[in-house]
Write a protein that holds these residues in place. Structure first.
Motif, PDB file in Angstrom:
ATOM      1  N   GLY A   1      46.460  49.254  39.703  1.00 33.53           N
ATOM      2  CA  GLY A   1      46.922  48.961  41.050  1.00 33.53           C
ATOM      3  C   GLY A   1      45.778  48.735  42.007  1.00 33.53           C
ATOM      4  O   GLY A   1      45.826  47.828  42.860  1.00 33.53           O
ATOM      5  N   VAL A   2      44.713  49.531  41.908  1.00 29.01           N
ATOM      6  CA  VAL A   2      43.545  49.375  42.773  1.00 29.01           C
ATOM      7  C   VAL A   2      42.872  48.022  42.525  1.00 29.01           C
ATOM      8  O   VAL A   2      42.507  47.303  43.471  1.00 29.01           O
ATOM      9  N   VAL A   3      42.721  47.669  41.233  1.00 28.65           N
ATOM     10  CA  VAL A   3      42.080  46.391  40.900  1.00 28.65           C
ATOM     11  C   VAL A   3      42.880  45.226  41.472  1.00 28.65           C
ATOM     12  O   VAL A   3      42.322  44.313  42.099  1.00 28.65           O
ATOM     13  N   LEU A   4      44.185  45.244  41.266  1.00 28.42           N
ATOM     14  CA  LEU A   4      45.016  44.139  41.749  1.00 28.42           C
ATOM     15  C   LEU A   4      45.047  44.078  43.279  1.00 28.42           C
ATOM     16  O   LEU A   4      45.208  43.001  43.854  1.00 28.42           O
ATOM     17  N   ASP A   5      44.879  45.232  43.905  1.00 25.88           N
ATOM     18  CA  ASP A   5      44.922  45.279  45.369  1.00 25.88           C
ATOM     19  C   ASP A   5      43.600  44.846  45.986  1.00 25.88           C
ATOM     20  O   ASP A   5      43.585  44.256  47.073  1.00 25.88           O
ATOM     21  N   ARG A   6      42.480  45.099  45.306  1.00 19.53           N
ATOM     22  CA  ARG A   6      41.169  44.906  45.929  1.00 19.53           C
ATOM     23  C   ARG A   6      40.288  43.859  45.237  1.00 19.53           C
ATOM     24  O   ARG A   6      39.369  43.324  45.857  1.00 19.53           O
ATOM     25  N   LEU A   7      40.519  43.589  43.948  1.00 18.42           N
ATOM     26  CA  LEU A   7      39.605  42.750  43.175  1.00 18.42           C
ATOM     27  C   LEU A   7      40.355  41.622  42.480  1.00 18.42           C
ATOM     28  O   LEU A   7      41.578  41.560  42.494  1.00 18.42           O
ATOM     29  N   ASP A   8      39.596  40.744  41.831  1.00 12.53           N
ATOM     30  CA  ASP A   8      40.186  39.699  41.004  1.00 12.53           C
ATOM     31  C   ASP A   8      40.795  40.321  39.745  1.00 12.53           C
ATOM     32  O   ASP A   8      40.291  41.331  39.229  1.00 12.53           O
ATOM     33  N   TRP A   9      41.866  39.711  39.219  1.00 19.36           N
ATOM     34  CA  TRP A   9      42.578  40.278  38.064  1.00 19.36           C
ATOM     35  C   TRP A   9      41.672  40.443  36.854  1.00 19.36           C
ATOM     36  O   TRP A   9      41.926  41.295  35.984  1.00 19.36           O
ATOM     37  N   ARG A  10      40.599  39.666  36.755  1.00 25.70           N
ATOM     38  CA  ARG A  10      39.719  39.739  35.578  1.00 25.70           C
ATOM     39  C   ARG A  10      39.046  41.107  35.455  1.00 25.70           C
ATOM     40  O   ARG A  10      38.646  41.519  34.359  1.00 25.70           O
ATOM     41  N   TRP A  11      38.944  41.820  36.569  1.00 25.03           N
ATOM     42  CA  TRP A  11      38.346  43.150  36.536  1.00 25.03           C
ATOM     43  C   TRP A  11      39.245  44.162  35.805  1.00 25.03           C
ATOM     44  O   TRP A  11      38.786  45.257  35.452  1.00 25.03           O
ATOM     45  N   LEU A  12      40.500  43.807  35.563  1.00 26.78           N
ATOM     46  CA  LEU A  12      41.362  44.678  34.751  1.00 26.78           C
ATOM     47  C   LEU A  12      40.727  44.950  33.389  1.00 26.78           C
ATOM     48  O   LEU A  12      40.916  46.028  32.806  1.00 26.78           O
ATOM     49  N   PHE A  13      39.979  43.992  32.883  1.00 26.60           N
ATOM     50  CA  PHE A  13      39.395  44.112  31.547  1.00 26.60           C
ATOM     51  C   PHE A  13      37.912  44.463  31.591  1.00 26.60           C
ATOM     52  O   PHE A  13      37.374  45.017  30.633  1.00 26.60           O
ATOM     53  N   LEU A  14      37.243  44.162  32.699  1.00 23.32           N
ATOM     54  CA  LEU A  14      35.820  44.457  32.805  1.00 23.32           C
ATOM     55  C   LEU A  14      35.545  45.928  33.118  1.00 23.32           C
ATOM     56  O   LEU A  14      34.467  46.434  32.790  1.00 23.32           O
ATOM     57  N   VAL A  15      36.505  46.614  33.761  1.00 25.52           N
ATOM     58  CA  VAL A  15      36.243  48.009  34.151  1.00 25.52           C
ATOM     59  C   VAL A  15      36.097  48.931  32.946  1.00 25.52           C
ATOM     60  O   VAL A  15      35.579  50.049  33.074  1.00 25.52           O
TER      61      VAL A  15
END
Length: 470
Positions: free
Chosen positions: A166-180
């Protein structure tokens, strides 16, 4: 003439030397995998819009991952004999890391699904290896206390993964879902090179190809069928019923073949004659239903009935995660002193109590009350999981541990998929027939409570003296 049971020794059992570095090495590597698995829970619907595809298509980022996981898990005992535990663990982390980077670079839905399948291959290697490496290092000592530590990723993943998503989708690009997840994987490899014991000389191991085909295809078929159960028609829809029946038939053939083979089978099901493993696997199935099935209902209750965002819904689940973490170490200590049975019974009773408020929950139910009972629910889930995962390995020889790890992991995986499917179908049917949406959710939660009460009854099959030292 009766024999008096030996009194439990309440002193802490001395652990095998070097077991804690191995345990924490596994925890760090596994955190990336567990977050990578659960972080997409809140991302399916947003990604459908971003990539301009139907929801039925983008759901394959989860379904494809789970199917790949199911195909790979049964072959892990053979791969460990062939490569060695340390090499196989590092290989699994490398596959997961590469797949994570590729997922972040995906250019459309099809490529993202393909790379998520590759992630599932890495996850399928790592999931059973988590328990195997540490249980072999422990040498049968202090299993519950060690499991309380290496089970941390499994506790944090379903709770914090959706929050992180939820934090990634709210603040960052969706690609960070996998980079984190990359820092966990890279640190996991570095720690594995330093702390995991070097592999002993490996021995040639012939792969049971027929067994692999039967077991992997059966698990994939069952999970595929369950993943489609929420569509119209439920379990009677041909896309659900046909793969389910085919998968169950293949499991039956594999079981009959495995029990009759004189040479080593892909997964040694004869270990289920060992009562601690058999009872723990059945209860892990039911705990999978209780955890993952309700993890479908509770966020939906917050989002659909109360209009909360995915991030807020994830944050409201934190009390359950806190409870899970708080109960793990006390439960491990208790199981070593009073025995596993009573810890498991008490744990499932707490899960039952923690589910009760949802039986009458509406749009206006006090969130403080719900949070308090979610904490109680988490206390029960933590106690149950750590005790059952340790119980599965009790009294087993070193070469039996990989097979027990696969058996218990499959039990929990199938339980989670079964619970999610049943409660999804129940919720869908109830919300279309109930006079209010709240009544539909209440009906589904009654089903969740029923599975938990069944687990309380089955808990009495846990051997009375399991877990105690005497």
């Amino acid at each position: 003439m009766t024999t008096k049971a030996p009194e439990a020794d309440t002193r802490a059992e001395e652990l095998a030397p070097g077991v804690w570095p191995v345990a924490w090495t596994v925890v760090v590597g596994a955190l990336g995998v567990l977050f990578g698995t659960t972080i997409v829970a809140v991302a399916v619907e947003p990604l459908a819009g971003i990539l301009d595809v139907p929801l039925s298509t983008i759901q394959w980022i989860s379904t494809g991952y789970l199917l790949a996981l199911a195909v790979v898990i049964p072959v892990v005992p053979w791969a460990q004999r062939r490569l060695g535990g340390r090499r196989l663990w590092i290989l699994g982390l490398l596959v997961f890391l590469v797949a994570s980077v590729l997922s972040a670079l995906a250019w459309d839905a099809a490529s993202l699904i393909a790379f998520r399948v590759l992630q599932g291959v890495g996850g399928g290697i790592l999931m059973p290896m988590m328990s195997t490496l540490v249980m072999q290092a422990a040498g049968g000592k202090g299993l519950a206390r060690i499991m309380a530590v290496i089970g941390i990723p499994a506790s944090l993943g379903p709770i914090l993964g959706p929050v992180l998503g939820g934090v990634v989708l709210d603040r960052l690009d969706w690609r960070w879902l996998f980079l984190v997840t990359l820092p966990f994987g890279m640190a996991g490899i570095a720690l594995a090179l330093k702390y995991l014991p070097k592999d002993e000389e490996t021995r040639p191991a012939k792969l049971d190809v027929t067994g692999f085909a039967l077991m992997s295809s059966s698990l994939a078929a069952v999970l595929y069928g369950l993943s489609d159960a929420s569509r119209d028609g439920g379990f009677l829809h041909q896309d659900v019923l046909v793969p389910l029946l085919a998968g169950l038939a293949a499991i039956g053939v594999f079981t009959r073949r495995a029990l009759r083979r004189r040479t080593e089978s892909l997964v040694d099901l004869r270990l289920l004659r060992h009562l601690p493993l058999a009872s723990s696997t059945l209860l892990l199935f039911l705990s999978g239903v209780a955890l993952y099935g309700a993890m479908l209902l509770i966020p939906l209750y917050f989002q659909q009935l109360r209009g909360m965002t995915p991030l807020v819904a994830g944050l409201l689940l934190i009390p359950q995660g806190v409870g899970t973490l708080l109960s793990r170490t006390p439960a491990a200590r208790l199981s070593e002193t009073i025995g596993s049975r009573w810890v498991v019974v008490a744990g499932f009773v707490l899960v039952t109590i923690g589910t009760v408020p949802f039986l009458g929950a509406t749009e206006h139910t006090d969130l403080v009350l719900i949070s308090a009972f979610l904490l109680v629910r988490g206390l029960g889930l933590g106690a149950v999981t750590v005790t059952l995962m340790a119980l599965a390995f009790e009294g087993l020889a070193r070469d039996e541990v990989p097979h027990a790890s696969v058996i218990s992991r499959i039990g929990q995986q199938l339980g989670g998929s079964f619970g999610t499917a049943v409660l999804a179908v129940t919720l869908q049917a109830a919300t279309t027939t109930a006079s209010t949406p709240a009544l539909g959710f209440q009906h589904a939660f009654w089903w969740a409570l029923g599975f938990t009460l069944l687990a309380v009854l089955v808990s009495f099959t846990v051997p009375r003296g399991s877990g105690t030292r005497g």
